[in-house]
Design an enzyme around this catalytic site. Sequence first.
Site, mmCIF file in Angstrom:
data_model
loop_
_atom_site.group_PDB
_atom_site.id
_atom_site.type_symbol
_atom_site.label_atom_id
_atom_site.label_comp_id
_atom_site.label_asym_id
_atom_site.label_seq_id
_atom_site.Cartn_x
_atom_site.Cartn_y
_atom_site.Cartn_z
ATOM 1 N N ASP A 1 8.109 28.693 -32.276
ATOM 2 C CA ASP A 1 9.135 29.043 -33.261
ATOM 3 C C ASP A 1 8.466 29.016 -34.632
ATOM 4 O OD1 ASP A 1 11.700 29.499 -34.349
ATOM 5 O OD2 ASP A 1 11.871 27.368 -34.804
ATOM 6 N N CYS B 1 0.838 -1.201 0.000
ATOM 7 C CA CYS B 1 0.000 0.000 0.000
ATOM 8 C C CYS B 1 0.873 1.251 0.000
ATOM 9 C CB CYS B 1 -0.936 0.012 1.207
ATOM 10 S SG CYS B 1 -0.062 0.239 2.779
#
Length: 856
Positions: A449, A11
């Site tokens: 760009d 767990c």
Amino acid sequence: MDKYIVTGMTCAACQAHVEKAVNSVEGVESCNVSLLTNSMSITGTADSHAIIKAVEDAGYGAKPMNEASDANSKTNSISQKEEALIDRETPLLKKRLIVSAILLLILMYFSMGVSMWEWPAPKFIADNMVTIGIIEMLLSGAIMVVNQKFFISGFKSLIHRAPNMDTLVAMGSGISFAYSFVTLIRMSNVMMEMADDMDAMMGSLDIMMNELYFESAAMILSLITVGKLLEAISKGRTTDALKSLIRLAPKKANVIRNGKEITIDIDEVTIGDAFVVRPGESIPVDGVIVSGTGSVNEAALTGESIPVDKFEGDTVSAATINQSGFITCRATRVGQDTTLGQIIQMVSDAASQKAPIARIADKVSGIFVPAVLIVSAIVFMIWLLLGASIATAVTRAIAVLVVSCPCALGLATPVAIMVGNGVGAKNGILFKTSAALENTGRVQIVALDKTGTITEGKPKVTDMIMADDVTEDELLRAACSIESLSDHPLARAICEYGEDKIQKSEVTDFVEIPGKGLKAILDNDLIYSGNLKFVKEKAYIPENLHKKAEMLSEKGKTPIFFAHKEKALGIIGVSDVIKGDSYKAVEELKNMGIHVVMVTGDNDKVARVIGKQAGVSEVISEVLPDGKEAVIKELMTKGKVAMVGDGINDAPALTRADIGIAIGAGTDVAIDAADVVLMKSGLRDVAASIRLSRHTLTDIHENLFWAFIYNILLIPLAAGAYSRWGLSMSPMFGAAAMSISSFTVCMNALRLNLLKIHDPSRDKALRNKVQPDDNGNILKTKKEKEIMTKTMNIEGMMCEHCEATVKKALEAIEGVEIANVSHKKGTAVVELTSDVADEVLKKAVEDKDYKVISIG
């Protein structure tokens, strides 16, 4: 980074305890443990033996994932990742569940069927409550033996002062069994002490029979096993994408050695080996085609289903399929260095690292189990103080133990991150880290760009404009001679145009001035090429060439000036068209509430034409390569920024941005500057990556909500806080609820597999959802606004201080979103969210002693 396989974790509390134990080892800088993949990543200089000892001292097991140190260690690492993902738990859980279910059915037959409903049973059993109790005890004990792992893990972790979920289960079941055992002894004593008074004895036995919880002890274990099985199955599905990537790795290769073709294991292929691939076969490693042609399906890597034609000199990648043609290749990258190996590494690393949002659950998980044990003890004492029977107090305390589930908290983030990464990998979108997957969805500004991102990146010559007394051959010869030494896309376009038309000459002393142009020696004299500003400093440019250059710019073409011997030779016009999906991609980004900026070194007029065609919100032009980083830094003052570039020339800007996205990476996925790598060159994948991140974030928020609300609501219910309204919960229902919680979290994460990441239909609905920032504070993404743009031509600005003054004055006006001011251009581009009168804009500027020439 060193990696280990960790065993024995059950767990989130286990995960937290392992991390705490390893972080205490001297030399460990950071430790990330993944419950999902049972792996651990370590950075630092700590000795592996010390790390393994720390894990073992904490009650778990560990072994190095990359312990091989020979030449084949890189190839072994892929198979070791596969080993770490093998689901060994599900088959064992199935066997345990089947045996437990059979025994439980028999137990329930006696505890409820015979005792309560008088189902048929031998008379010596049916009439003897103690005998029924003994049978229940034996059956319950058998189920506890079958599920002994809960007790071994639970009490072992308790001894190591690191209690986990198994501790809660073991204590809940164990206390039920122990209390029932004591009650059974009391029942036997009653039979002996009250043998003379049959009615009184039967009455006492009836009361005490209701205090036997053997079936609860067994039911708790069985229901938790059901939950564990469902959790294991769903966890297995969350790693399906990574498993499928690993399975893509070819196992054999046909190589040529000593002039003969032989088949060898993929681990034996070395760089430089020649290998052959026939139609229908997978390409075993990355390589270069040395002979033959083929049509290669690269869907496994890029998600693109259309085959790509490959010729001699082209690169090929491992796990892609040669659909037609016989090719011979030379191996260039093998093992983990192949494109596939790098993708597997990225997805695996992202899964093993923690997303920032997971820190809340981590903090809670570390103290959750001890807190539940304390709460359970307090609940027991409170019920006794309220005058309840010991049986009632025990029942409430046990219910608190078994209903509490740290697993759901621990799994809430990693299962969603794993599935999100898998969905991205299937579509050619690679998130390098879980933090990148989380933060991409929080982007508010995307800087693009131009060349190769918005445009095709393959410009072509469109115009040849000669100066007086200069022929086209003279201009082309000079241009091809100097541009042949440059790698710039515009230079390549000119050289390709003149390749069959002219014979270039040799140049010397070649120098490239980034963002400006080139210079060299041709025919014993200087030759220049570049933009107008650069070339006119070296030679006289006639006025007619100025005007013709402006005409080219207005059409979206880039004018490149050439001069030789301080004399202008002419202009070559080059044009780069936008990609077919750029406009659609930008439109999707804007619909997601994102401000889209194009950043380019091109001249302003060309940039604005391209920007208009693409539909971007803002254009920042004439930016030198080393200036893009400064532009990103400025944008980051206005919101979270993603920079999109080719991953090489834009590396500083990609690194500076909150999220760096390398687009069109193809086979070169090892781009250090980028956080996200897009294997294809389509700009729509930028929107898809943000969309996937947002959906993943939503999924994580839902998981965390349900995990927290589950415990917030059910722990008080189990404790009996609502009993005055007739609401309570037995330990058996608590166990069932505990099982369902983890399963629900995993299944919710698996819904991401249904997401169509290129579908923009839910963008507007999703973008305004409340999301926590990096510090856990709540913020809302920008709502969509109608953006209007006005360009102001201003006189009197002399420096950056002037820019800042004008910018501040304009942005102080209500309705002005952003003002982009340039003293060099003498302009202020103002973005408006509401209609602002020209007079208001003009007054704001002229009040600062500058003159507004025009507003358009």
